[in-house]
Design a protein around this motif. Structure first.
Motif: not given
Length: 755
Positions: A7-8, A13-15, A337-339, A405-406
Motif C-alpha cells: 500500500l505504501d 507511485i500516485e504521489r 533512503t531514496l524515499r 510493487l510489481a
C-alpha cells in the motif's frame, strides 16, 4: 514485503505521478518560439525570456521532459523507467502543448547547432561540445519516437556531428581522465575548471549511447577505470576521517562510473560499503549536496553539481546491479533512503505567480510550482532547468516504486517470473534471425497472413524496437504440440522482457469457491507489471463460450468466470503495460466476446510444420547426428513427404531412431523411416477434428484450423476425402472465407475437383 508495504508503494507511485504533472505544467505554459524557455520564474514578476537560445538549458529541459513524457525511449540516464505512467493521455491539452513545445525547442537546438560550424554544441557555462549537452542532444536526436523534428538534411548533418564530437570527447577523456573535462565557454574566461568525477560519468554515459547506436564501437577504458577506482577508495577513506574532503557526490559518481567502465564487474563488498555510506550520509549531509566544485573563480564563486544528480545516479546503480544479479534487490535495499530524499526534495518545491502585463490583480496572475538550485534560497524563485531535473527524478523514483510493487505482488500471490537478458539491437537482429527459422508455414510466400512469426515481428517486435507500442495481445491457437509456449518465450526473449506464465492452477489453487477472488488478485498483480510477456496457458475453462453446451454443464462459479474474465482481460489490454498471449488448443470453444477486436489485437493459428519446414528440421537433426549434408538432405526429402501433421518432437523421435542406422544405405533408411512413421501415433490427426463440428453445421467448429491441416496433408498428396464428407463440407465452407491463403485455396480446390 507485507500488505502495508504494498500500500505504501502504491501511495508513493500516485504521489510521483502528481509531482511529475505539477513539474511539467510550467514547461507547457511558459515558452517562446524564438528562444524556448526562460531561465527562471520569479514571484510577482513578468516572464523574462532570453535574447538567444541556451543550448545547454534547452537540451536539458527537452531531454528531461521527453523522458518523463515517454517520448525518449531507454535513456541511459533513467534505465529504471518502464512505461510506469502514461503522462499524455489523448485529449490532454497541457500534454499536447508540451509536446508541441518540445518539438519547437528541438528545432531550435538543431538550427543553433547547425550554425556553429564545426561544433555540435556550445555553452557559455560548459564550453563547446561538453559531454552534458552532447549527451542530451544525442539522445534527443536518436532516441525520440516519434521524432520531435523532421529527419533528413540539416538534422542528419547535426546528428552526424554529434556522433563525431561525442567520439572525440570520449577518446580524449579515456586517455587522460584526471584532466578537467569541462573547459571553454564565456564563464571559462574568469574561472578555472576542476578535475571532477561528474563530467567523467557523463563521458561514460556518452560512450554507452555510442555503443548502443553502433555495437562495434569500442574505446579501451583502462586508465579511466584505474582513476575511478582511486577516486572511489579515496572518498571511502575520507568518510572515516573527521573534517576531511569527503564528497558523497563524487563517491556515488565514481561507483556508477566504475560499473559502466567495467561493464558491471565491481565486487559486492565494495558496492555494499558505498551504498551503506550513502544511506548514512543522507540526513547528515543535507542529502548528498556536492562539496567539490566543477569550476571556481578568483573570488571564490563556484559551480556545483546538484543533489538530484546524486539521487539519479543511485537509482541507476541499483538498477544496473539488479540487472546483473536478479537474486538480490539492491533497489529494495536503498528504497527507504531514496524515499527520504524524495520527501526532502518535495519539501523544497516553491510556488509563485507570474505578474500579468495587463493587470496587477492576483486573479489574473498565472500560478506556478517548481524547484530552484540546491544552493539558492529565495522564496518564489523557480529555475526551469532545476525543475526539469526534479521531474526526471520523480519519474525515475516512481518507476522504481512500480518495479518493487510489481515484485511484491508477484511474491504475495505466488506468481513466478522467468527473467530474460536485455539485448542490444545487433543481438536482437541476430536472435530474431534464429527465431524466424521456426516459422511452421515456411513454404508460403513472404508476407503471408499465415506466417505467424513474420506477423509477430511486424506487429509486436518491430514497433517496440523503434519506440512505438505496437500490438499487445494475441489469441494463439492450434493443435497440441505446435510450440505455443516456445512462441511466447521467443517473444519475451527478443524483446528482453520477463515471462510470466499463468495456468489454471493459479486460479484454482484455493478451490472452486475462491476462483473469483484468486483471479482478481492475479489480474491486480499483472496490471502492475511492465516490460513482460504474460502467457495464459490452457485457461479455456475460464473463457468458455456461453454458446457451448459445456458452459451450461459447469457450476455457477465457472459460468460467472467467462464474463468476469472478459472485463479483466479488457482492463489488462487497456492498461497497455504488458503483452499477453492466450494460448489454447480449442479456439472454437473460447467465448466470441473475448476474440472481438478491442479485447484481443490479433488471433494467430500456430500449425505443425509444413513440408518445407519439416525438411529443414529433419535435415538439421540428421546433420547433428553426424550425417553428411548430402545424405541428410536425401533423408529430409523422403521423411518430410510422409510426415504431414507431425510436430517437432515427433520428427525428432523419428530422426533419433533413424540415426542409429548406417548412413550409406539410403534404401534401408527409407524403409525404416516408413516403418517408424507407421508405428508412431502422432498427436494431430484430421479424424480427431470430426467431433468438434456440430452435425449438419460445419461453420460451428475450428474451420480455418481444419482447412490448413487439410492443406498440410494435401501438399504431399496425403489428403483422401473418401468417406470423409464432413471434412469435404468443412473445406468448402472454409474456402469461401477471406482468411484462407490463395496457395492453400488452390491446393485444396484441386483435391476437391479430383474427388
Amino acid at each position: 514485503m507485507g500488505t502495508s508495504s504494498i500500500l505504501d508503494d502504491r501511495a508513493v507511485i500516485e504521489r510521483m505521478r502528481s509531482l511529475c504533472s505539477r513539474s511539467l505544467s510550467v514547461f507547457a505554459e511558459h515558452f517562446d518560439d524564438a528562444t524556448a524557455w526562460p531561465y527562471q520564474l520569479s514571484d510577482n514578476k513578468p516572464v523574462e525570456f532570453s535574447t538567444n537560445v541556451s543550448m545547454s538549458t534547452t537540451a536539458m529541459i527537452v531531454h528531461a521532459c521527453g523522458v518523463v513524457m515517454g517520448a525518449i525511449d531507454s535513456s541511459v540516464l533513467t534505465p529504471v523507467a518502464r512505461d510506469w505512467w502514461e503522462v499524455a493521455p489523448d485529449g490532454d491539452e497541457t500534454a499536447g502543448l508540451l509536446i508541441s513545445n518540445l518539438a519547437k525547442a528541438t528545432s531550435l537546438l538543431v538550427s543553433t547547432s547547425h550554425s556553429l560550424g564545426g561544433n555540435a554544441t556550445s555553452s557559455t557555462t560548459w564550453g563547446d561540445d561538453d559531454p552534458l549537452t552532447l549527451l542530451w542532444l544525442t539522445e534527443i536526436l536518436f532516441k525520440t519516437s516519434p521524432p520531435l523534428t523532421e529527419t533528413g538534411g540539416t538534422v542528419d548533418r547535426v546528428r552526424e556531428r554529434c556522433i563525431e564530437r561525442a567520439k572525440e570527447r570520449v577518446a580524449g577523456a579515456a586517455d587522460a581522465p584526471w584532466e578537467p573535462v569541462l573547459r571553454g565557454g564565456t564563464i571559462a574566461e574568469r574561472t578555472i575548471a576542476v578535475p571532477h568525477v561528474f563530467p567523467i560519468l557523463r563521458i561514460l554515459h556518452l560512450r554507452r549511447v555510442l555503443s548502443d547506436l553502433s555495437p562495434a564501437y569500442f574505446v579501451p577504458m583502462d586508465d579511466m577505470t584505474a582513476w575511478l577506482e582511486t577516486q572511489l577508495h579515496r572518498h571511502l577513506s575520507y568518510r572515516e576521517i573527521a573534517n576531511s574532503d569527503f564528497d558523497p557526490a563524487e563517491l556515488v559518481f565514481a561507483l556508477e562510473g566504475l560499473l559502466l567502465a567495467r561493464d558491471g564487474r565491481v565486487s559486492d563488498t565494495l558496492v555494499s560499503r558505498t551504498l551503506d555510506v550513502m544511506a548514512d550520509t543522507g540526513p547528515q549531509g543535507g542529502y548528498w549536496r556536492p562539496i567539490r566544485p566543477l569550476r571556481v573563480d578568483a573570488q571564490g564563486s563556484i559551480l556545483l553539481p546538484q543533489s538530484v544528480e546524486v539521487a539519479n545516479s543511485l537509482l541507476r546503480i541499483c538498477d544496473r546491479l539488479d540487472e546483473r544479479d536478479r537474486t538480490t534487490s539492491w533497489s529494495e535495499r536503498m528504497f527507504d533512503t531514496l524515499r527520504e530524499y524524495t520527501e526532502w526534495l518535495e519539501a523544497r518545491m516553491t510556488s509563485g505567480r507570474i505578474k500579468s502585463e495587463n493587470s496587477a490583480s492576483i486573479e489574473t496572475q498565472i500560478p506556478y510550482d517548481g524547484w530552484q538550485s540546491d544552493h539558492t534560497h529565495r522564496e518564489g524563485l523557480v529555475h526551469l532547468w532545476a525543475t526539469s531535473q526534479a521531474a526526471l527524478y520523480f519519474s525515475h523514483f516512481g518507476s522504481l516504486a512500480q518495479v518493487l510493487l510489481a515484485a511484491a505482488l508477484r511474491e504475495e500471490n505466488k506468481i513466478s517470473v522467468e527473467s530474460t537478458e536485455k539485448l542490444k539491437r545487433k543481438q536482437v537482429d541476430s536472435q530474431w534471425s534464429d527465431i524466424a527459422l521456426k516459422e511452421p508455414m515456411a513454404g508460403l510466400e513472404d508476407g503471408s497472413i499465415s506466417r505467424v512469426y513474420s506477423h509477430l515481428f511486424d506487429n509486436f517486435v518491430s514497433p517496440r524496437l523503434n519506440g512505438r507500442k505496437g500490438m499487445s495481445s494475441i489469441l494463439l491457437y492450434g493443435p497440441p504440440g505446435t510450440g505455443k509456449t516456445s512462441f511466447a518465450e521467443s517473444l519475451a526473449a527478443v524483446l528482453g522482457f520477463d515471462l510470466i506464465s499463468i495456468t489454471p492452477s493459479d486460479f484454482l489453487g484455493g478451490g472452486e469457491s475462491g476462483v473469483e477472488v484468486r483471479a482478481s488478485r492475479v489480474f491486480d498483480t499483472l496490471m502492475q507489471q511492465s516490460s513482460c510477456v504474460v502467457l495464459f496457458d490452457e485457461i479455456d475453462r475460464l473463457l468458455l463460450s456461453r454458446d457451448d453446451p459445456r458452459y451450461g454443464e459447469q457450476s455457477d462459479m465457472f459460468q460467472f468466470m467467462t464474463p468476469s474474465m472478459l472485463t479483466k482481460l479488457n482492463n489488462l489490454r487497456r492498461e497497455g503495460r504488458v503483452l499477453f498471449v492466450i494460448a489454447t488448443n480449442y479456439e472454437d470453444r473460447i467465448d466470441a466476446a473475448i476474440k472481438r477486436a478491442g479485447r484481443i489485437d490479433t488471433s494467430m493459428l500456430l500449425l505443425p510444420p509444413d513440408r518445407t519446414q519439416r525438411a529443414r528440421i529433419v535435415n538439421g537433426l540428421m546433420r547433428k547426428s553426424g550425417f553428411e549434408s548430402e545424405i541428410s538432405g536425401r533423408v529430409s526429402e523422403f521423411v518430410s513427404k510422409i510426415t504431414p501433421l507431425f510436430a517437432y518432437q515427433e520428427l525428432k523421435e523419428v530422426c533419433t531412431k533413424l540415426s542409429t542406422f548406417p548412413a550409406e544405405n539410403l534404401d534401408r533408411l527409407k524403409s525404416e523411416a516408413e516403418r517408424l512413421v507407421h508405428e508412431l501415433d502422432p498427436a494431430i490427426s484430421l479424424s480427431a477434428y470430426k467431433g468438434r463440428f456440430a452435425p449438419g453445421n460445419e461453420v460451428r467448429g475450428p474451420v480455418r484450423e481444419t482447412v490448413y491441416l487439410s492443406y498440410l496433408c494435401a501438399e504431399v498428396g496425403g489428403l483422401d476425402l473418401a468417406d470423409m464428407d464432413w471434412l469435404r463440407a468443412v473445406i468448402e465452407v472454409g474456402l469461401d472465407t477471406e482468411t484462407i491463403e490463395n496457395q492453400v485455396r488452390e491446393s485444396l480446390e484441386a483435391v476437391l475437383v479430383q474427388e
